[in-house]
Design a protein around this motif. Structure first.
Motif, PDB file in Angstrom:
ATOM      1  N   LEU A 189       1.590 -15.576   3.791  1.00  0.00           N
ATOM      2  CA  LEU A 189       0.292 -14.691   3.493  1.00  0.00           C
ATOM      3  C   LEU A 189       0.768 -13.428   3.607  1.00  0.00           C
ATOM      4  CD1 LEU A 189      -2.882 -15.183   4.049  1.00  0.00           C
ATOM      5  CD2 LEU A 189      -2.268 -14.715   6.835  1.00  0.00           C
ATOM      6  N   GLY A 190      -0.032 -12.494   2.595  1.00  0.00           N
ATOM      7  CA  GLY A 190       0.263 -11.340   2.524  1.00  0.00           C
ATOM      8  C   GLY A 190      -0.460 -10.491   2.080  1.00  0.00           C
ATOM      9  N   GLU A 191      -0.264  -9.819   1.310  1.00  0.00           N
ATOM     10  CA  GLU A 191      -1.392  -8.500   0.190  1.00  0.00           C
ATOM     11  C   GLU A 191      -1.022  -8.921  -1.043  1.00  0.00           C
ATOM     12  OE1 GLU A 191      -0.489  -3.879   1.039  1.00  0.00           O
ATOM     13  OE2 GLU A 191      -2.499  -3.758   0.979  1.00  0.00           O
ATOM     14  N   LEU A 192      -2.562  -8.701  -1.200  1.00  0.00           N
ATOM     15  CA  LEU A 192      -2.182  -9.095  -2.920  1.00  0.00           C
ATOM     16  C   LEU A 192      -3.456  -8.425  -3.676  1.00  0.00           C
ATOM     17  CD1 LEU A 192      -3.799 -13.435  -2.594  1.00  0.00           C
ATOM     18  CD2 LEU A 192      -2.253 -12.286  -4.062  1.00  0.00           C
ATOM     19  N   PRO A 193      -2.719  -6.946  -3.553  1.00  0.00           N
ATOM     20  CA  PRO A 193      -3.607  -6.194  -4.266  1.00  0.00           C
ATOM     21  C   PRO A 193      -3.932  -6.425  -5.855  1.00  0.00           C
ATOM     22  CG  PRO A 193      -1.215  -5.718  -3.766  1.00  0.00           C
ATOM     23  CD  PRO A 193      -1.385  -6.843  -3.133  1.00  0.00           C
ATOM     24  N   LEU A 194      -5.241  -6.333  -5.818  1.00  0.00           N
ATOM     25  CA  LEU A 194      -5.488  -6.101  -6.967  1.00  0.00           C
ATOM     26  C   LEU A 194      -4.785  -4.831  -8.274  1.00  0.00           C
ATOM     27  CD1 LEU A 194      -8.950  -7.667  -6.759  1.00  0.00           C
ATOM     28  CD2 LEU A 194      -6.908  -8.808  -7.024  1.00  0.00           C
ATOM     29  N   GLY A 195      -4.710  -5.369  -9.362  1.00  0.00           N
ATOM     30  CA  GLY A 195      -3.873  -4.373 -10.904  1.00  0.00           C
ATOM     31  C   GLY A 195      -2.381  -3.755 -10.322  1.00  0.00           C
ATOM     32  N   VAL A 196      -2.867  -2.072 -10.429  1.00  0.00           N
ATOM     33  CA  VAL A 196      -1.190  -1.356  -9.537  1.00  0.00           C
ATOM     34  C   VAL A 196      -1.969  -1.135  -8.653  1.00  0.00           C
ATOM     35  CG1 VAL A 196       0.136   0.699 -10.717  1.00  0.00           C
ATOM     36  CG2 VAL A 196      -1.386  -1.193 -12.351  1.00  0.00           C
ATOM     37  N   PRO A 197      -0.598  -1.504  -8.153  1.00  0.00           N
ATOM     38  CA  PRO A 197      -1.114  -1.034  -6.265  1.00  0.00           C
ATOM     39  C   PRO A 197      -0.455   0.789  -6.203  1.00  0.00           C
ATOM     40  CG  PRO A 197       1.339  -2.098  -6.272  1.00  0.00           C
ATOM     41  CD  PRO A 197       0.365  -2.183  -8.075  1.00  0.00           C
ATOM     42  N   ASN A 198      -1.617   1.263  -5.116  1.00  0.00           N
ATOM     43  CA  ASN A 198      -1.434   2.559  -4.511  1.00  0.00           C
ATOM     44  C   ASN A 198      -0.309   2.499  -3.877  1.00  0.00           C
ATOM     45  OD1 ASN A 198      -3.498   3.256  -6.424  1.00  0.00           O
ATOM     46  ND2 ASN A 198      -5.137   2.426  -5.266  1.00  0.00           N
ATOM     47  N   ASN A 199      -0.682   1.505  -2.836  1.00  0.00           N
ATOM     48  CA  ASN A 199       0.892   1.590  -1.841  1.00  0.00           C
ATOM     49  C   ASN A 199       2.237   1.675  -2.097  1.00  0.00           C
ATOM     50  OD1 ASN A 199      -2.033   0.599  -0.135  1.00  0.00           O
ATOM     51  ND2 ASN A 199      -1.611   2.350   0.265  1.00  0.00           N
ATOM     52  N   LEU A 200       2.524   2.088  -1.002  1.00  0.00           N
ATOM     53  CA  LEU A 200       4.048   1.809  -1.431  1.00  0.00           C
ATOM     54  C   LEU A 200       4.539   0.626  -1.646  1.00  0.00           C
ATOM     55  CD1 LEU A 200       6.689   3.659  -0.999  1.00  0.00           C
ATOM     56  CD2 LEU A 200       6.897   4.137   0.687  1.00  0.00           C
ATOM     57  N   LEU A 201       4.670  -0.168  -0.137  1.00  0.00           N
ATOM     58  CA  LEU A 201       5.439  -1.475   0.155  1.00  0.00           C
ATOM     59  C   LEU A 201       4.939  -2.309  -1.354  1.00  0.00           C
ATOM     60  CD1 LEU A 201       7.567  -3.339   1.635  1.00  0.00           C
ATOM     61  CD2 LEU A 201       6.815  -0.585   2.727  1.00  0.00           C
ATOM     62  N   PRO A 202       3.354  -2.833  -1.607  1.00  0.00           N
ATOM     63  CA  PRO A 202       3.457  -3.912  -2.210  1.00  0.00           C
ATOM     64  C   PRO A 202       3.659  -2.888  -3.737  1.00  0.00           C
ATOM     65  CG  PRO A 202       1.370  -3.469  -1.270  1.00  0.00           C
ATOM     66  CD  PRO A 202       2.127  -2.699  -0.874  1.00  0.00           C
ATOM     67  N   TYR A 203       4.361  -1.132  -4.348  1.00  0.00           N
ATOM     68  CA  TYR A 203       4.645  -1.443  -5.115  1.00  0.00           C
ATOM     69  C   TYR A 203       6.410  -1.220  -5.971  1.00  0.00           C
ATOM     70  CZ  TYR A 203       4.951   0.919  -9.524  1.00  0.00           C
ATOM     71  OH  TYR A 203       4.513   1.547 -11.074  1.00  0.00           O
ATOM     72  N   ILE A 204       6.981  -1.074  -4.356  1.00  0.00           N
ATOM     73  CA  ILE A 204       8.188  -1.803  -4.027  1.00  0.00           C
ATOM     74  C   ILE A 204       8.648  -2.701  -3.969  1.00  0.00           C
ATOM     75  CG2 ILE A 204      10.233  -1.846  -2.440  1.00  0.00           C
ATOM     76  CD1 ILE A 204       9.091   0.669  -1.295  1.00  0.00           C
ATOM     77  N   THR A 205       7.807  -3.892  -3.546  1.00  0.00           N
ATOM     78  CA  THR A 205       8.068  -5.596  -3.850  1.00  0.00           C
ATOM     79  C   THR A 205       8.039  -5.574  -5.007  1.00  0.00           C
ATOM     80  OG1 THR A 205       5.948  -5.929  -3.117  1.00  0.00           O
ATOM     81  CG2 THR A 205       7.795  -6.170  -1.640  1.00  0.00           C
ATOM     82  N   GLN A 206       7.258  -5.089  -5.835  1.00  0.00           N
ATOM     83  CA  GLN A 206       6.478  -5.738  -7.042  1.00  0.00           C
ATOM     84  C   GLN A 206       7.370  -4.897  -8.234  1.00  0.00           C
ATOM     85  OE1 GLN A 206       2.476  -4.875  -8.832  1.00  0.00           O
ATOM     86  NE2 GLN A 206       1.954  -6.004  -6.980  1.00  0.00           N
ATOM     87  N   THR A 207       8.358  -3.455  -8.029  1.00  0.00           N
ATOM     88  CA  THR A 207       9.329  -3.272  -8.998  1.00  0.00           C
ATOM     89  C   THR A 207      10.431  -3.930  -8.803  1.00  0.00           C
ATOM     90  OG1 THR A 207       8.681  -1.034  -8.140  1.00  0.00           O
ATOM     91  CG2 THR A 207      10.501  -1.260  -8.730  1.00  0.00           C
TER      92      THR A 207
END
Ligand code: NAD
Ligand code: UFG
Length: 339
Positions: A189-207
């Motif tokens: 279970l975690g955050e499911l950002p739709l589209g390009v994330p604005n927040n730091l952590l989801p951007y880091i994990t997707q990168t």
């Protein structure tokens, strides 16, 4: 006790439901319109807890639907997460944000008043402080200038709740979250950002997972120890647990005023560069990044004084930076495996 969770399919709501199911005997009903989530979240919660989550598809903007929901259930309290939360989008679509975040709240309070539902926990944000005059930020810090309609919707929300709690038999606690990050330790279970994330952590994990080319660190010339911005990152499970303590405080009649507000942060400021380094080191993964220009509207540093939460809620954050970056990465890997 029967508790209504609004926005229970979302990031913080879903983690709170897990903690509520695991450590209370309260019955729960979650409502959501899935504007930023999916009903599949309830299956994930069920997988973790082995418990079913009662849920309904209700949009808070629909006053009659909210009223009917309160009529069907005899709630004792509300934990109100449902809101739109993208800062940049709120600048482009101010009315949508006010209609959803302020209008939805008004419908909820009207139903609470009509059906005599006394307790309300409100998801507020450190954004209400704007640029704080001094650090760490205590609850005595003044409400600051809002940088966005999203931020102002939290200021208005707190004010409406405070005014209503003075008039009617309501006890309200606004929890001012700093930067919630991380995921459930199971990785399910975690955050499911739709589209390009604005927040730091989801951007880091997707990168790190290869879905994005590189992370851009927004500015390295801030007056901070390494030039990058400082925030108070707090594990979502610690945030979730504080809701149980907050609701207990309301139920036990321990709150001194009908309306109160409490910071939820670790008390530690961590820079963007430090998060990047901790992520790479803890997870032993590569993370391509560049330094880019500062993001408009960002403040150099903000972190909490969490003394009030420690004293009034008996709450202490249990999870550290390593837990935040490792659980976030575990969740990203879990998501990618299930694609
Ligand atoms: P989220 O978007 O993951 O969850 C919000 C949920 O509310 C979503 O499931 C969404 O579909 C639902 N929702 C939105 N509008 C609705 C409506 N009109 N009717 C019914 N459901 C609706 O967001 P989150 O990160 O879990 O945030 C929860 C709360 O915490 C929000 O109020 C947010 O403003 C606040 N908050 C979040 C952060 C953060 O960084 N995540 C920081 C401070 C405060
Ligand atoms: N950052 C980057 N690169 C990115 C994304 C973020 O360097 O790709 C930096 C930002 O400049 C900031 C830090 O990482 O310094 C954290 O940024 P986030 O967008 O994750 O979080 P914010 O502190 O900007 O905003 C959060 C919530 C808001 C809330 C606000 C209150 O997302 O909802 O805290 O201060 F209003």
């Amino acid at each position: 006790m029967k508790i209504l969770i609004t926005g229970g399919a979302g990031y913080i709501g879903s983690h709170t439901i897990v903690e509520l199911l695991e450590s209370t005997d309260w019955s729960l009903v979650s409502i959501d319109n899935y504007s930023n989530s999916s009903p599949d979240t309830y299956r994930r919660i069920e997988e973790i807890t082995g418990r079913k989550v009662e849920h309904e598809d209700v949009d808070l903007r629909d006053e009659q639907a909210v009223d009917a929901c309160f009529d069907r259930h005899r709630f004792d309290g509300v934990i109100h997460f449902a809101a739109l939360k993208a800062v940049g989008e709120s600048v482009e679509k101010p009315l949508e944000y006010y209609e959803n975040n302020v209008g939805g709240l008004i419908h909820l309070i009207k139903a609470q008043r009509k059906y005599g539902v006394k307790y309300h926990l409100f998801s507020s944000s450190c954004t209400v402080y704007g640029t704080p005059p001094s650090l760490p930020v205590t609850e005595d810090s003044p409400i600051g200038k809002s940088e966005s309609p999203y931020g102002f919707s939290k200021v208005i929300g707190e004010r409406i709740l405070s005014d209503c709690a003075l008039q009617w038999d309501m006890d309200v606690l606004a929890l001012r979250y700093f930067n919630p990050v991380g995921a459930h330790t199971s990785g399910k279970l975690g955050e499911l950002p739709l589209g390009v994330p604005n927040n730091l952590l989801p951007y880091i994990t997707q990168t790190a997972a290869g879905h994005r080319d590189k992370l851009t660190i927004f500015g390295d010339e801030y007056p901070t120890r390494d030039g990058t911005c400082i925030r108070d990152y707090i594990h979502v499970t610690d945030i979730a647990k504080a809701h149980i303590m907050g609701m207990r405080r309301l139920i036990d009649g321990l709150q001194e005023h009908s309306f109160d507000f409490i910071n939820l942060g670790t008390g530690n400021g961590v820079s963007v560069q430090e998060i990047v380094d901790a992520f790479k080191e803890t997870n032993q993964v590569d993370l391509p990044y560049i330094i880019g220009p500062a993001r408009p509207g960002d403040i150099a540093a903000i972190y909490a004084d969490n003394g009030k939460a420690r004293e009034k809620l008996m709450w202490t954050p249990q999870l550290g930076l390593d837990d935040m970056v490792s659980s976030a990465w575990k969740w990203q890997c879990h998501l990618d495996q299930s694609l």
